[in-house]
Design a protein around this motif. Structure first.
Motif, PDB file in Angstrom:
ATOM      1  N   HIS A 138      -7.955  -5.681   5.720  1.00 29.67           N
ATOM      2  CA  HIS A 138      -6.920  -4.829   6.304  1.00 29.67           C
ATOM      3  C   HIS A 138      -7.108  -3.354   5.939  1.00 29.67           C
ATOM      4  CE1 HIS A 138      -3.030  -2.778   5.304  1.00 29.67           C
ATOM      5  NE2 HIS A 138      -2.929  -2.838   6.617  1.00 29.67           N
ATOM      6  N   PRO A 139      -7.210  -2.994   4.644  1.00 30.51           N
ATOM      7  CA  PRO A 139      -7.313  -1.555   4.350  1.00 30.51           C
ATOM      8  C   PRO A 139      -8.579  -0.921   4.910  1.00 30.51           C
ATOM      9  CG  PRO A 139      -7.637  -2.861   2.359  1.00 30.51           C
ATOM     10  CD  PRO A 139      -7.131  -3.793   3.403  1.00 30.51           C
ATOM     11  N   MET A 140      -9.677  -1.648   4.890  1.00 24.78           N
ATOM     12  CA  MET A 140     -10.928  -1.073   5.399  1.00 24.78           C
ATOM     13  C   MET A 140     -10.892  -0.902   6.913  1.00 24.78           C
ATOM     14  SD  MET A 140     -13.789  -2.965   3.044  1.00 24.78           S
ATOM     15  CE  MET A 140     -14.095  -2.411   1.360  1.00 24.78           C
ATOM     16  N   ALA A 141     -10.348  -1.893   7.628  1.00 22.72           N
ATOM     17  CA  ALA A 141     -10.251  -1.782   9.088  1.00 22.72           C
ATOM     18  C   ALA A 141      -9.314  -0.647   9.476  1.00 22.72           C
ATOM     19  CB  ALA A 141      -9.776  -3.102   9.683  1.00 22.72           C
ATOM     20  N   LYS A 142      -8.207  -0.529   8.766  1.00 20.83           N
ATOM     21  CA  LYS A 142      -7.270   0.557   9.069  1.00 20.83           C
ATOM     22  C   LYS A 142      -7.915   1.916   8.806  1.00 20.83           C
ATOM     23  CE  LYS A 142      -2.671   2.374   8.026  1.00 20.83           C
ATOM     24  NZ  LYS A 142      -1.391   2.159   7.287  1.00 20.83           N
ATOM     25  N   ASP A 143      -8.560   2.060   7.652  1.00 24.49           N
ATOM     26  CA  ASP A 143      -9.218   3.322   7.335  1.00 24.49           C
ATOM     27  C   ASP A 143     -10.289   3.654   8.374  1.00 24.49           C
ATOM     28  OD1 ASP A 143      -7.658   3.688   5.111  1.00 24.49           O
ATOM     29  OD2 ASP A 143      -9.197   3.091   3.663  1.00 24.49           O
ATOM     30  N   ALA A 144     -11.005   2.632   8.837  1.00 26.19           N
ATOM     31  CA  ALA A 144     -12.058   2.867   9.827  1.00 26.19           C
ATOM     32  C   ALA A 144     -11.486   3.427  11.120  1.00 26.19           C
ATOM     33  CB  ALA A 144     -12.819   1.568  10.102  1.00 26.19           C
ATOM     34  N   MET A 145     -10.404   2.816  11.601  1.00 22.96           N
ATOM     35  CA  MET A 145      -9.801   3.296  12.855  1.00 22.96           C
ATOM     36  C   MET A 145      -9.222   4.690  12.692  1.00 22.96           C
ATOM     37  SD  MET A 145      -8.081  -0.100  14.573  1.00 22.96           S
ATOM     38  CE  MET A 145      -7.318  -0.767  13.084  1.00 22.96           C
ATOM     39  N   LEU A 146      -8.592   4.953  11.560  1.00 21.17           N
ATOM     40  CA  LEU A 146      -8.040   6.288  11.322  1.00 21.17           C
ATOM     41  C   LEU A 146      -9.139   7.338  11.238  1.00 21.17           C
ATOM     42  CD1 LEU A 146      -5.209   5.466   8.746  1.00 21.17           C
ATOM     43  CD2 LEU A 146      -4.952   6.041  11.176  1.00 21.17           C
ATOM     44  N   ALA A 147     -10.342   6.900  10.880  1.00 21.94           N
ATOM     45  CA  ALA A 147     -11.485   7.814  10.830  1.00 21.94           C
ATOM     46  C   ALA A 147     -12.174   7.933  12.183  1.00 21.94           C
ATOM     47  CB  ALA A 147     -12.481   7.346   9.767  1.00 21.94           C
ATOM     48  N   GLY A 148     -11.612   7.295  13.213  1.00 23.41           N
ATOM     49  CA  GLY A 148     -12.166   7.401  14.551  1.00 23.41           C
ATOM     50  C   GLY A 148     -13.226   6.377  14.884  1.00 23.41           C
ATOM     51  N   LYS A 149     -13.385   5.360  14.026  1.00 25.78           N
ATOM     52  CA  LYS A 149     -14.402   4.343  14.257  1.00 25.78           C
ATOM     53  C   LYS A 149     -13.755   3.090  14.859  1.00 25.78           C
ATOM     54  CE  LYS A 149     -16.534   7.253  11.500  1.00 25.78           C
ATOM     55  NZ  LYS A 149     -17.252   8.428  12.047  1.00 25.78           N
ATOM     56  N   HIS A 150     -14.586   2.274  15.506  1.00 22.35           N
ATOM     57  CA  HIS A 150     -14.157   0.962  15.963  1.00 22.35           C
ATOM     58  C   HIS A 150     -14.423  -0.030  14.844  1.00 22.35           C
ATOM     59  CE1 HIS A 150     -13.606   2.453  20.053  1.00 22.35           C
ATOM     60  NE2 HIS A 150     -14.760   3.085  19.906  1.00 22.35           N
ATOM     61  N   ALA A 151     -13.432  -0.862  14.542  1.00 20.76           N
ATOM     62  CA  ALA A 151     -13.513  -1.770  13.397  1.00 20.76           C
ATOM     63  C   ALA A 151     -13.829  -3.188  13.862  1.00 20.76           C
ATOM     64  CB  ALA A 151     -12.198  -1.754  12.620  1.00 20.76           C
ATOM     65  N   PHE A 152     -14.829  -3.782  13.234  1.00 19.53           N
ATOM     66  CA  PHE A 152     -15.198  -5.175  13.476  1.00 19.53           C
ATOM     67  C   PHE A 152     -15.105  -5.901  12.144  1.00 19.53           C
ATOM     68  CE2 PHE A 152     -16.891  -2.803  16.952  1.00 19.53           C
ATOM     69  CZ  PHE A 152     -16.787  -3.648  18.053  1.00 19.53           C
ATOM     70  N   VAL A 153     -14.189  -6.868  12.061  1.00 13.28           N
ATOM     71  CA  VAL A 153     -13.771  -7.429  10.787  1.00 13.28           C
ATOM     72  C   VAL A 153     -14.138  -8.902  10.710  1.00 13.28           C
ATOM     73  CG1 VAL A 153     -11.829  -7.618   9.185  1.00 13.28           C
ATOM     74  CG2 VAL A 153     -11.786  -5.884  10.980  1.00 13.28           C
ATOM     75  N   GLU A 154     -14.676  -9.316   9.569  1.00 10.27           N
ATOM     76  CA  GLU A 154     -14.892 -10.732   9.336  1.00 10.27           C
ATOM     77  C   GLU A 154     -13.542 -11.461   9.252  1.00 10.27           C
ATOM     78  OE1 GLU A 154     -16.645 -13.468   8.916  1.00 10.27           O
ATOM     79  OE2 GLU A 154     -18.372 -12.516   9.824  1.00 10.27           O
ATOM     80  N   VAL A 155     -13.587 -12.792   9.329  1.00  8.12           N
ATOM     81  CA  VAL A 155     -12.370 -13.591   9.352  1.00  8.12           C
ATOM     82  C   VAL A 155     -11.883 -13.869   7.924  1.00  8.12           C
ATOM     83  CG1 VAL A 155     -13.047 -14.643  11.520  1.00  8.12           C
ATOM     84  CG2 VAL A 155     -13.648 -15.791   9.411  1.00  8.12           C
ATOM     85  N   PRO A 156     -10.552 -13.930   7.746  1.00  7.56           N
ATOM     86  CA  PRO A 156      -9.478 -13.598   8.681  1.00  7.56           C
ATOM     87  C   PRO A 156      -9.309 -12.084   8.797  1.00  7.56           C
ATOM     88  CG  PRO A 156      -8.538 -14.151   6.549  1.00  7.56           C
ATOM     89  CD  PRO A 156     -10.020 -14.373   6.428  1.00  7.56           C
ATOM     90  N   MET A 157      -8.613 -11.646   9.848  1.00 12.26           N
ATOM     91  CA  MET A 157      -8.467 -10.214  10.074  1.00 12.26           C
ATOM     92  C   MET A 157      -7.624  -9.559   8.987  1.00 12.26           C
ATOM     93  SD  MET A 157      -7.285  -8.238  13.554  1.00 12.26           S
ATOM     94  CE  MET A 157      -5.509  -8.229  13.241  1.00 12.26           C
ATOM     95  N   ALA A 158      -6.625 -10.276   8.505  1.00  8.44           N
ATOM     96  CA  ALA A 158      -5.740  -9.783   7.449  1.00  8.44           C
ATOM     97  C   ALA A 158      -5.053 -10.993   6.831  1.00  8.44           C
ATOM     98  CB  ALA A 158      -4.713  -8.796   8.011  1.00  8.44           C
ATOM     99  N   LEU A 159      -4.283 -10.766   5.776  1.00 12.86           N
ATOM    100  CA  LEU A 159      -3.668 -11.872   5.046  1.00 12.86           C
ATOM    101  C   LEU A 159      -2.183 -12.044   5.309  1.00 12.86           C
ATOM    102  CD1 LEU A 159      -5.422 -11.471   1.576  1.00 12.86           C
ATOM    103  CD2 LEU A 159      -5.902 -13.168   3.352  1.00 12.86           C
ATOM    104  N   THR A 160      -1.466 -10.977   5.569  1.00 10.19           N
ATOM    105  CA  THR A 160      -0.017 -11.059   5.755  1.00 10.19           C
ATOM    106  C   THR A 160       0.362 -10.576   7.149  1.00 10.19           C
ATOM    107  OG1 THR A 160       0.498  -8.813   5.004  1.00 10.19           O
ATOM    108  CG2 THR A 160       0.251 -10.510   3.297  1.00 10.19           C
ATOM    109  N   LEU A 161       1.544 -10.982   7.599  1.00 10.86           N
ATOM    110  CA  LEU A 161       2.020 -10.531   8.898  1.00 10.86           C
ATOM    111  C   LEU A 161       2.189  -9.022   8.922  1.00 10.86           C
ATOM    112  CD1 LEU A 161       4.700 -13.264   9.740  1.00 10.86           C
ATOM    113  CD2 LEU A 161       2.301 -13.159  10.475  1.00 10.86           C
ATOM    114  N   GLU A 162       2.610  -8.454   7.808  1.00  9.67           N
ATOM    115  CA  GLU A 162       2.771  -7.006   7.741  1.00  9.67           C
ATOM    116  C   GLU A 162       1.432  -6.304   7.941  1.00  9.67           C
ATOM    117  OE1 GLU A 162       6.156  -8.998   5.911  1.00  9.67           O
ATOM    118  OE2 GLU A 162       4.000  -9.187   5.571  1.00  9.67           O
ATOM    119  N   GLU A 163       0.382  -6.835   7.309  1.00  7.15           N
ATOM    120  CA  GLU A 163      -0.941  -6.246   7.478  1.00  7.15           C
ATOM    121  C   GLU A 163      -1.426  -6.392   8.918  1.00  7.15           C
ATOM    122  OE1 GLU A 163      -2.751  -6.966   2.968  1.00  7.15           O
ATOM    123  OE2 GLU A 163      -3.371  -8.260   4.627  1.00  7.15           O
TER     124      GLU A 163
END
Length: 456
Positions: A138-163
């Motif tokens: 979650h934190p890496m994917a979010k940081d990537a998008m905020l930096a203007g990058k497209h994020a491709f994440v291994e499974v699972p995408m995140a751990l909590t519903l909030e994330e």
């Protein structure tokens, strides 16, 4: 998965917070179906400008990530420009792989937990591949998008519903892709079944079965590095289905989940948690740290999902008991059924016409229904490897879509919905298997979303 930050990972405050949030969710009885206000426009069917060359940044090049170094080094139109992993050993391996293929030398980062942010600051990175322990997704994917990058994440995408909501909101606000890389969607059998479903071979769909049944007790012996050094501890923190997407992703695509139907609610139950403690007692000294852990994750978890259209999906998780590998991969319709492990088909109309007996000879079915994508790329995918070629084909398809201004096969809503089984199952098990609502991560866009096409 990478061995990113193997020793300090479990001590990190973010890990404690993530697991604590899951435990809190399990007992809170919170309204899991709550839909927050949108912070941007929908990214369903998102198309970004065509990229002549896709410049790839890799975060995490350990157990899982090293395969991505191989794959992106082989794909035309992709170029690895930056690699990050705080483990010097696996970073050196990545350097050797890139050198072996004679590709341009990427920039390498090895500066601790947050060294990946230096990679994200580069102008020559278009997409970021995140293959790290789960808490970092979650934190890496979010940081990537905020930096203007497209994020491709291994499974699972995140751990909590909030994330998960946070990644949906960030993707919509930035108009950047956030795709969970569910490789099983690109297996030959799963692609063939998708093609058969689209052609109506099984009739109207009624029910699916998905699983991750994979005996992994041996990973408990990975104490200093590799996957077991961090994944083992999840068995002491969670009781539910902690890894649902390998089996569920293909079934969700068969059923057009988020593209005409969506997950409505889930109920979950777990067996006793006996196998891990017994294995530790048998394989380790009495005073070994593995024998000091309290394993609470049920050896077998069974969850039932109900969709808005009334279909049912059984999802199972078992990485502990001694049994053969299976993802189930079953889809039942009004005209018949496909089931995997081993592959078999029974139809009322078509085939032998005798639905009381399984047809286990797949030769004629492959000849008639092999997916066009597999017909085009299957041989190359098998040659390049990665779980029978599915890993390579997934990577190739990602690059193809970005270079040709086409929408990706999975979007952030898919990743969130499939990953949500984890926290919802934990909450249901803790609440005497009472049902838990799935959030509508698409905020209603599922009603008009277009089914995944048959492409090739």
């Amino acid at each position: 998965m990478s061995g990113l930050n193997r020793r300090s990972f479990l001590k990190a405050s973010m890990a404690t917070a993530a697991l604590g949030a899951l435990a809190s969710c399990a007992g809170s009885g919170a309204n899991t179906g709550f839909t927050p206000k949108a912070k941007g426009k929908s990214v369903m069917g998102l198309v970004v400008p065509a990229m002549h060359e896709v410049r790839v940044g890799l975060i995490g090049v350990g157990e899982r990530g090293s395969g991505f170094v191989h794959h992106f080094s082989k794909i035309a139109g992709a170029r690895i420009t930056a690699v990050c992993d705080p483990d010097a050993k696996v970073l050196k391996r990545a350097k050797d792989i890139v050198s072996r293929y004679g590709r341009d030398t990427p920039a390498y980062y090895n500066k601790g937990e947050y060294g990946y942010r230096e990679l994200l600051s580069r102008d020559d990175v278009d997409i970021v591949i995140i293959a790290t322990p789960w808490q970092w997704h979650h934190p890496m994917a979010k940081d990537a998008m905020l930096a203007g990058k497209h994020a491709f994440v291994e499974v699972p995408m995140a751990l909590t519903l909030e994330e998960m909501w946070d990644l949906v909101d960030t993707s919509e606000a930035t108009q950047r892709n956030c795709m969970m890389m569910e490789n099983v969607n690109y297996g030959r059998d799963e692609l063939m079944v998708l093609n058969m479903v689209r052609q109506g071979v099984f009739g109207e769909l009624l029910h699916g079965e998905a699983a991750y049944i994979h005996e992994l007790r041996w990973q408990m012996k990975e104490t200093e590095r590799k996957t077991g050094s961090w994944r083992t501890h999840f068995h002491t923190k969670l009781n539910g289905n902690m890894y649902p997407t390998h089996g569920l992703g293909p079934v969700a695509q068969y059923m057009n989940i988020n593209r005409g139907d969506r997950f409505d609610y889930l109920t979950s139950a777990s067996s006793p948690a006996l196998g891990r403690a017994a294995y530790a007692k048998r394989e380790f000294a009495a005073d070994h740290p593995r024998n000091q852990l309290n394993y609470i994750h049920g050896d077998i978890n069974t969850s039932i999902i109900k969709t808005v259209k009334g279909r049912t999906i059984m999802v199972q998780h078992d990485t502990t008991t001694p049994r053969p590998y299976s993802r189930h991969n079953l889809i039942q319709g009004t005209n018949g059924v496909f089931a995997g492990f081993p592959n078999r088909i029974a139809l009322e109309q078509g085939g032998s016409g005798n639905f009381h007996h399984w047809d286990q000879d797949m030769t004629k079915w492959y000849a008639q229904y092999d997916h066009p994508l597999w017909l085009r790329m299957g041989k190359e995918a098998e040659q390049n490897g990665g779980h029978g070629g599915m890993d390579f084909l997934m990577c190739w398809r990602m690059i193809y879509c970005l270079r040709n201004a086409e929408p990706l096969d999975q979007d952030v809503y898919d990743g969130a919905a499939w990953s949500a089984v984890l926290p919802l199952s934990v909450a249901s098990v803790a609440d005497r298997s009472n049902s838990k609502d799935f959030p509508d991560f698409s905020r209603g866009a599922w009603q008009t979303g277009k089914p995944l096409g048959i492409v090739g």
